[in-house]
Design a protein around this motif. Structure first.
Motif, mmCIF file in Angstrom:
data_model
loop_
_atom_site.group_PDB
_atom_site.id
_atom_site.type_symbol
_atom_site.label_atom_id
_atom_site.label_comp_id
_atom_site.label_asym_id
_atom_site.label_seq_id
_atom_site.Cartn_x
_atom_site.Cartn_y
_atom_site.Cartn_z
ATOM 1 N N ILE A 10 -5.703 8.053 -14.892
ATOM 2 C CA ILE A 10 -5.202 8.132 -13.517
ATOM 3 C C ILE A 10 -5.081 6.749 -12.886
ATOM 4 O O ILE A 10 -4.171 6.500 -12.096
ATOM 5 C CB ILE A 10 -6.108 9.063 -12.677
ATOM 6 N N SER A 11 -5.966 5.844 -13.251
ATOM 7 C CA SER A 11 -5.912 4.497 -12.660
ATOM 8 C C SER A 11 -4.634 3.760 -13.037
ATOM 9 O O SER A 11 -4.265 2.786 -12.373
ATOM 10 C CB SER A 11 -7.145 3.681 -13.050
ATOM 11 N N ASN A 12 -3.947 4.230 -14.058
ATOM 12 C CA ASN A 12 -2.700 3.585 -14.489
ATOM 13 C C ASN A 12 -1.435 4.243 -13.941
ATOM 14 O O ASN A 12 -0.334 3.807 -14.248
ATOM 15 C CB ASN A 12 -2.632 3.560 -16.026
ATOM 16 N N ASP A 39 -13.495 15.420 -8.686
ATOM 17 C CA ASP A 39 -14.571 14.423 -8.603
ATOM 18 C C ASP A 39 -14.002 13.024 -8.355
ATOM 19 O O ASP A 39 -14.534 12.264 -7.548
ATOM 20 C CB ASP A 39 -15.423 14.426 -9.871
ATOM 21 N N ILE A 40 -12.923 12.692 -9.031
ATOM 22 C CA ILE A 40 -12.286 11.382 -8.839
ATOM 23 C C ILE A 40 -11.682 11.303 -7.440
ATOM 24 O O ILE A 40 -11.786 10.279 -6.764
ATOM 25 C CB ILE A 40 -11.234 11.108 -9.940
ATOM 26 N N LEU A 41 -11.078 12.383 -6.987
ATOM 27 C CA LEU A 41 -10.506 12.445 -5.641
ATOM 28 C C LEU A 41 -11.552 12.091 -4.584
ATOM 29 O O LEU A 41 -11.254 11.392 -3.627
ATOM 30 C CB LEU A 41 -9.946 13.849 -5.378
ATOM 31 N N PHE A 42 -12.774 12.563 -4.774
ATOM 32 C CA PHE A 42 -13.817 12.334 -3.780
ATOM 33 C C PHE A 42 -14.628 11.055 -4.013
ATOM 34 O O PHE A 42 -15.655 10.849 -3.377
ATOM 35 C CB PHE A 42 -14.714 13.563 -3.641
ATOM 36 N N MET A 43 -14.138 10.179 -4.871
ATOM 37 C CA MET A 43 -14.681 8.807 -4.953
ATOM 38 C C MET A 43 -13.948 8.028 -3.868
ATOM 39 O O MET A 43 -13.118 7.162 -4.131
ATOM 40 C CB MET A 43 -14.409 8.197 -6.329
ATOM 41 N N VAL A 44 -14.229 8.361 -2.625
ATOM 42 C CA VAL A 44 -13.380 8.025 -1.481
ATOM 43 C C VAL A 44 -13.214 6.535 -1.187
ATOM 44 O O VAL A 44 -12.272 6.152 -0.503
ATOM 45 C CB VAL A 44 -13.847 8.753 -0.204
ATOM 46 N N ASP A 45 -14.100 5.714 -1.688
ATOM 47 C CA ASP A 45 -13.964 4.276 -1.447
ATOM 48 C C ASP A 45 -13.276 3.557 -2.605
ATOM 49 O O ASP A 45 -13.110 2.337 -2.570
ATOM 50 C CB ASP A 45 -15.339 3.655 -1.168
ATOM 51 N N ASP A 46 -12.899 4.293 -3.604
ATOM 52 C CA ASP A 46 -12.238 3.757 -4.795
ATOM 53 C C ASP A 46 -10.733 4.026 -4.676
ATOM 54 O O ASP A 46 -10.326 5.159 -4.421
ATOM 55 C CB ASP A 46 -12.816 4.473 -6.024
ATOM 56 N N LYS A 47 -9.925 3.004 -4.864
ATOM 57 C CA LYS A 47 -8.463 3.151 -4.749
ATOM 58 C C LYS A 47 -7.905 4.176 -5.739
ATOM 59 O O LYS A 47 -6.855 4.765 -5.498
ATOM 60 C CB LYS A 47 -7.767 1.805 -4.959
ATOM 61 N N CYS A 50 -6.963 7.678 -4.523
ATOM 62 C CA CYS A 50 -5.618 7.931 -3.975
ATOM 63 C C CYS A 50 -4.689 8.457 -5.062
ATOM 64 O O CYS A 50 -3.919 9.390 -4.836
ATOM 65 C CB CYS A 50 -5.034 6.650 -3.378
ATOM 66 N N ARG A 51 -4.789 7.876 -6.231
ATOM 67 C CA ARG A 51 -3.962 8.330 -7.358
ATOM 68 C C ARG A 51 -4.356 9.739 -7.773
ATOM 69 O O ARG A 51 -3.507 10.562 -8.095
ATOM 70 C CB ARG A 51 -4.073 7.346 -8.512
ATOM 71 N N ALA A 52 -5.646 10.010 -7.736
ATOM 72 C CA ALA A 52 -6.124 11.368 -8.033
ATOM 73 C C ALA A 52 -5.584 12.346 -6.985
ATOM 74 O O ALA A 52 -5.210 13.476 -7.315
ATOM 75 C CB ALA A 52 -7.647 11.398 -8.071
ATOM 76 N N ALA A 53 -5.519 11.903 -5.740
ATOM 77 C CA ALA A 53 -4.994 12.756 -4.662
ATOM 78 C C ALA A 53 -3.531 13.101 -4.900
ATOM 79 O O ALA A 53 -3.099 14.225 -4.628
ATOM 80 C CB ALA A 53 -5.171 12.067 -3.310
ATOM 81 N N TRP A 54 -2.760 12.137 -5.407
ATOM 82 C CA TRP A 54 -1.346 12.404 -5.696
ATOM 83 C C TRP A 54 -1.215 13.508 -6.739
ATOM 84 O O TRP A 54 -0.409 14.424 -6.596
ATOM 85 C CB TRP A 54 -0.646 11.172 -6.241
ATOM 86 N N ASP A 84 -5.518 5.926 3.481
ATOM 87 C CA ASP A 84 -4.213 6.483 3.875
ATOM 88 C C ASP A 84 -3.495 7.199 2.739
ATOM 89 O O ASP A 84 -2.957 8.286 2.929
ATOM 90 C CB ASP A 84 -3.289 5.369 4.399
ATOM 91 N N SER A 85 -3.487 6.597 1.566
ATOM 92 C CA SER A 85 -2.755 7.176 0.434
ATOM 93 C C SER A 85 -3.401 8.445 -0.099
ATOM 94 O O SER A 85 -2.779 9.172 -0.869
ATOM 95 C CB SER A 85 -2.635 6.156 -0.700
ATOM 96 N N ALA A 86 -4.628 8.703 0.285
ATOM 97 C CA ALA A 86 -5.297 9.941 -0.123
ATOM 98 C C ALA A 86 -5.227 10.999 0.974
ATOM 99 O O ALA A 86 -5.146 12.190 0.677
ATOM 100 C CB ALA A 86 -6.752 9.663 -0.492
ATOM 101 N N VAL A 87 -5.236 10.575 2.227
ATOM 102 C CA VAL A 87 -5.224 11.536 3.342
ATOM 103 C C VAL A 87 -3.950 12.370 3.323
ATOM 104 O O VAL A 87 -4.001 13.594 3.488
ATOM 105 C CB VAL A 87 -5.403 10.826 4.703
ATOM 106 N N ARG A 88 -2.787 11.739 3.103
ATOM 107 C CA ARG A 88 -1.521 12.471 3.134
ATOM 108 C C ARG A 88 -1.495 13.627 2.133
ATOM 109 O O ARG A 88 -1.237 14.771 2.515
ATOM 110 C CB ARG A 88 -0.325 11.520 2.927
ATOM 111 N N PRO A 89 -1.765 13.388 0.836
ATOM 112 C CA PRO A 89 -1.717 14.523 -0.096
ATOM 113 C C PRO A 89 -2.786 15.583 0.167
ATOM 114 O O PRO A 89 -2.539 16.777 -0.024
ATOM 115 C CB PRO A 89 -1.895 13.892 -1.474
ATOM 116 N N VAL A 90 -3.953 15.164 0.639
ATOM 117 C CA VAL A 90 -5.015 16.129 0.928
ATOM 118 C C VAL A 90 -4.638 16.974 2.150
ATOM 119 O O VAL A 90 -4.868 18.193 2.166
ATOM 120 C CB VAL A 90 -6.375 15.409 1.099
#
Length: 190
Positions: A10-12, A39-47, A50-54, A84-90
């Motif tokens: 996901i990081s890629n 679980d990755i989605l809720f690593m909320v301070d990790d960029k 956001c990719r997990a949220a997408w 921001d990039s995680a809030v929109r998809p959630v």
């Protein structure tokens, strides 16, 4: 695939729709990856969250019922999402949940979504409405709040108040959606 392997994959991911769709299909084809994705989605301070949220959004768009076993975890941790990039998809997933819940067609989400789940979604959506969010999460939140307010009139009252207060300060997109929601609220009260 382990959580670490999924995290690395996901990081890629780039923001390209076909990449998000490819990973969503990978999860849909192996649902043992879904809790790892959450679980990755809720690593909320990790960029990477956001990719997990997408990917999470795309999975839920194709199959919203995947979230049912994880509603407790999702709704309990919802307010912690802040990038921001995680809030929109959630916020979009919250709208999908509310839309499915209020569907005229009976479905399993209607039985699974408890009053406490709805309350936590309402709380998160109100937070997104009054905080410094972009238009998209606010638009998804106002639709979610409108739907969940059908059973709780106070939600419509608070939502209308926020929309009317923010109306002049917001973008054209916000104003268009707010007008439509305010019209629905007024129509609903008759």
């Amino acid at each position: 695939m382990t959580s670490e392997q999924l995290y690395k994959e996901i990081s890629n991911i780039s923001a390209l729709r076909e990449n998000r769709l490819r990973y969503a299909n990978m999860v849909l084809n192996d649902m043992t990856l879904f809790p790892k994705l959450i679980d990755i989605l809720f690593m909320v301070d990790d960029k990477v969250s956001c990719r997990a949220a997408w990917v999470f959004e795309f999975v839920c768009t194709k199959y919203i019922y995947a979230i049912i076993p994880y509603l407790d975890h999702f709704t309990t941790h919802l307010k912690s999402i802040h990038l921001d990039s995680a809030v929109r998809p959630v916020a979009k997933v919250c709208e999908l949940i509310a839309t499915t819940y209020y569907s005229k067609t009976p479905n399993t989400l209607q039985k699974a979504l408890s009053p406490s789940h709805r309350e936590l979604i309402v709380e998160a959506c109100f937070d997104w409405m009054i905080s410094d969010q972009k238009v998209a999460p606010k638009a998804y939140s106002m639709q979610t709040l409108f739907l969940l307010g059908k059973d709780n009139g106070w939600i419509h009252d608070e939502l209308a108040l926020i929309l009317e207060q923010d109306f002049q300060k917001q973008s054209a997109g916000f104003k268009a959606r707010a007008k439509r929601i305010l019209h629905k609220i007024k129509k609903n009260k008759k």
